[in-house]
Design an enzyme around this catalytic site. Sequence first.
Site, mmCIF file in Angstrom:
data_model
loop_
_atom_site.group_PDB
_atom_site.id
_atom_site.type_symbol
_atom_site.label_atom_id
_atom_site.label_comp_id
_atom_site.label_asym_id
_atom_site.label_seq_id
_atom_site.Cartn_x
_atom_site.Cartn_y
_atom_site.Cartn_z
ATOM 1 N N ASP A 1 59.908 12.139 -19.249
ATOM 2 C CA ASP A 1 60.297 12.839 -18.315
ATOM 3 C C ASP A 1 61.202 13.803 -18.320
ATOM 4 O OD1 ASP A 1 57.969 12.286 -16.556
ATOM 5 O OD2 ASP A 1 59.032 10.718 -15.388
ATOM 6 N N ASP B 1 49.015 17.856 -11.238
ATOM 7 C CA ASP B 1 49.517 16.372 -11.198
ATOM 8 C C ASP B 1 49.417 15.613 -9.960
ATOM 9 O OD1 ASP B 1 52.202 14.460 -11.718
ATOM 10 O OD2 ASP B 1 51.487 15.619 -13.768
ATOM 11 N N ASP B 2 50.356 14.763 -9.656
ATOM 12 C CA ASP B 2 50.280 13.821 -8.588
ATOM 13 C C ASP B 2 50.106 14.544 -7.118
ATOM 14 O OD1 ASP B 2 50.718 11.548 -6.981
ATOM 15 O OD2 ASP B 2 52.783 11.115 -7.680
ATOM 16 N N CYS C 1 50.905 8.519 -20.275
ATOM 17 C CA CYS C 1 51.910 8.834 -19.573
ATOM 18 C C CYS C 1 52.541 7.496 -18.802
ATOM 19 C CB CYS C 1 51.991 9.961 -18.696
ATOM 20 S SG CYS C 1 53.371 10.235 -17.698
ATOM 21 N N TRP D 1 64.453 5.156 -19.145
ATOM 22 C CA TRP D 1 63.782 6.469 -18.846
ATOM 23 C C TRP D 1 64.732 7.939 -18.736
ATOM 24 C CZ3 TRP D 1 65.343 10.093 -14.786
ATOM 25 C CH2 TRP D 1 64.314 11.013 -14.538
ATOM 26 N N ARG E 1 59.190 2.483 -7.170
ATOM 27 C CA ARG E 1 58.741 3.561 -6.487
ATOM 28 C C ARG E 1 57.644 3.451 -5.408
ATOM 29 N NH1 ARG E 1 55.150 8.510 -9.125
ATOM 30 N NH2 ARG E 1 56.422 10.223 -8.579
ATOM 31 N N TRP F 1 46.946 9.996 -17.759
ATOM 32 C CA TRP F 1 46.857 8.833 -17.198
ATOM 33 C C TRP F 1 48.290 8.388 -17.095
ATOM 34 C CZ3 TRP F 1 42.562 4.735 -18.475
ATOM 35 C CH2 TRP F 1 42.958 3.679 -17.971
ATOM 36 N N ASP F 2 48.792 8.252 -15.841
ATOM 37 C CA ASP F 2 50.404 7.786 -15.531
ATOM 38 C C ASP F 2 50.399 6.440 -15.242
ATOM 39 O OD1 ASP F 2 53.039 8.186 -15.363
ATOM 40 O OD2 ASP F 2 52.829 9.869 -13.577
ATOM 41 N N MET F 3 51.636 5.886 -15.106
ATOM 42 C CA MET F 3 51.885 4.432 -15.162
ATOM 43 C C MET F 3 53.336 4.325 -14.598
ATOM 44 S SD MET F 3 53.003 1.506 -16.334
ATOM 45 C CE MET F 3 52.617 -0.215 -16.302
ATOM 46 N N ASN F 4 53.754 4.227 -13.455
ATOM 47 C CA ASN F 4 55.221 4.515 -12.843
ATOM 48 C C ASN F 4 55.842 3.184 -12.708
ATOM 49 O OD1 ASN F 4 55.547 7.315 -13.171
ATOM 50 N ND2 ASN F 4 53.889 7.490 -11.874
#
Length: 738
Positions: free
Chosen positions: A549, A367-368, A527, A200, A444, A478-481
């Site tokens: 990031d 964003d989020d 993302c 990361w 997370r 489109w995020d994926m954390n």
Amino acid sequence: MSVIYHESTKTFHLTNGQISYIMKVLPNGSLGQLYFGRAIRDRESFDHLLEMRQRPMSSCVFEGDKQFSLEHTRQEYPSYGSTDYRRPAVQILQPNGSRITDFVVRSHSVSPGKPALEGLPATYCESSGEAETLTVCLEDALLGASLDLHYTLFADYPALARSARIVNGGGMDLHLTHAMSLCLDLPDSDYEFVHFSGAWARERWMKVRKLEQGIQSVESARGNSSHNHNPFIMLRRPGTDEDKGEVIGLSLIYSGNFLAQAEVDAWDTLRVTLGVNPFGFDWKLAPGESFQTPEAVMVYSHDGCNAMSRTFHRLYRSRLARGQWRDRPRPILINNWEATYFDFTEDKLMSIAEAACRDGVELFVLDDGWFGARSSDRAGLGDWTPNPSRLPEGLAGLARRINGLGMQFGLWFEPEMVNKDSDLYRAHPDWVIHVPGRRESHGRNQYVLDFSRPEVVDCVYDQMAKLLSGANISYIKWDMNRSITEPYSQALPADRQGELFHRYILGVYRLYERLTANFPHVLFESCASGGGRFDPGMLYYAPQGWASDDSDAIERLKIQYGTSYCYPISSIGAHVSASPNHQVRRTAPLPTRANAAYFGAFGYELDLNKLTEEERQEVRRQIAFMKEYREVLQFGDFYRLLSPFDGNFTAWMTVSPDRKTALVGWYRTLSEANGPFRRVKLQGLDPELCYRVDGGDGHYGDELMNLGLLTTDSGAGECQADERPICDFDSRIYVLKA
Ligand code: DGJ
């Protein structure tokens, strides 16, 4: 371009004038590999390339013949156990416990164009003349299983796309445990194995290792292609550099668990396999069922790595990425994440958007934190309804206000995830990937939805489609954390649990497919905590991706430089962020932050209200500059010039298709006292044209390419009136106009 078949020698020659790929049916009926490289003239027989020799201690295929051993034979799609001891491309576990297979060529066909791969991202053609596809059909008679090997040769690219399809045409249940997309057996191993690895915030750092006897590999077993490794490798001859020498680039169009492996045997021949990671993979093929591997793309260059990259860039930009945004310069955006994190109100968002709009930004991205009970990372994922205390008029209201400024409105989602503190989880706790009765690990504070289940994908689609239909949303991030742990699906029987990782990614692709098909005007940016899933699979649906990031300009030099080996510049999301930078606390000059981000899908990630008036003027200058040159920056021919992995200086450039405009990015990490005169040799210019550098003196293309562009400016201490004071993290953009 043609696929040639010589019946007398059972030889296939795929050639387009740039590359040749040659295969031959072997004495046991399987398919052998003879050559991949620069185009060579065709002939009836290439049998002299089939190297065989009697070797003590080797196992041989036919009694009485001590030469034909698969151990020494280069093959197209090998299996283990019948004289070949290397790692296989295919392995099938059968009801009697055997894993031995024997696929024999039965027929082949050639068709114009390129068929789509159902449910999987892949390169494509827009007209049938662009490519030709060879399918070689093999069969294992004992199992009744068939194997189709697909090879697409593109007319205008030194590139070959490959995939395999296995069908269980017999009456027994089979378990596929290896099904690689590509195997490439090369006659020698005098290559460097180059991969793009990290973690990361430091994704895709270039790593180079000498190949030695034994196995070397990079892989993901995390469910996403990962920050740690990328499904792209290069085989580079020692001495090959950016503009000369031989290199093969191998790329997998896939976003899940992958393996890229190089095996050098005792005779220094090289086997490379690339495909879905066999680790943990077990795909049940009941009678009548089939498995289609993802597609792999091989690019050959004898003109160094820049030429290889330009092939990938052109191919992936125009024949992998799709949709209305594919060929369009990307809007300059502002994203509120680093400006607010979870701490915002609609008014705060509007003040960020208004400032950005005044400076010329075109798209505001929320964003989020806008949905459900999401005020921290502990709650809300899965509940895709706007939070009324933050957005009193909902998304439609905010979108109206943003549009009222003359800006487009974009929105963040993390469709694959859920928090336990959410209505979705309370209603469907079994939708989370986990093993019943065991602890569920989090990442997370969130859990991964079981996208192998169609009803889960449907539920997320319905929520997203409702929002996209109800508000004017032009862009989705489109995020994926987090990666997958405790891989287990409650919807799959015990003997299909080994399918979960692949089925999960197919579910992700299904959701992307539905959204992009039904909302074609939306620009998608992929993302995954930055660049945790920056791969060609995503590029098929989302023409740009948030590369990392880490938004620090100096860190970005390595990240973007490494990324550029395979991925087009238009796909690399890159933003100007605050100083000191939030990831590394570095203070970098505002121009340098933009000078790095220009070479990508450009935007801002800070509250411009917090800048001084002088800095705002600089931002306005940057935006005007980007608008003037973004076509060349994002879609021009890209050349790496100086590597940040090799020292204090980085340089790259991009050239317009007519070669009349070029932009050179030059970056010096640490300043130096009384340094030498430094010139950077440019590339891709027209040697006959005279270019004005920054509106000043003219220099001919041949001079700039052979002698170089002088980049030295002031020394320490005194600087002349027309020179800038030197500082750490300095940079310049040179604009060359013919
Ligand atoms: C990770 C992304 O990479 C960031 O840009 C941001 O969107 C956060 N997630 C939000 O949670």
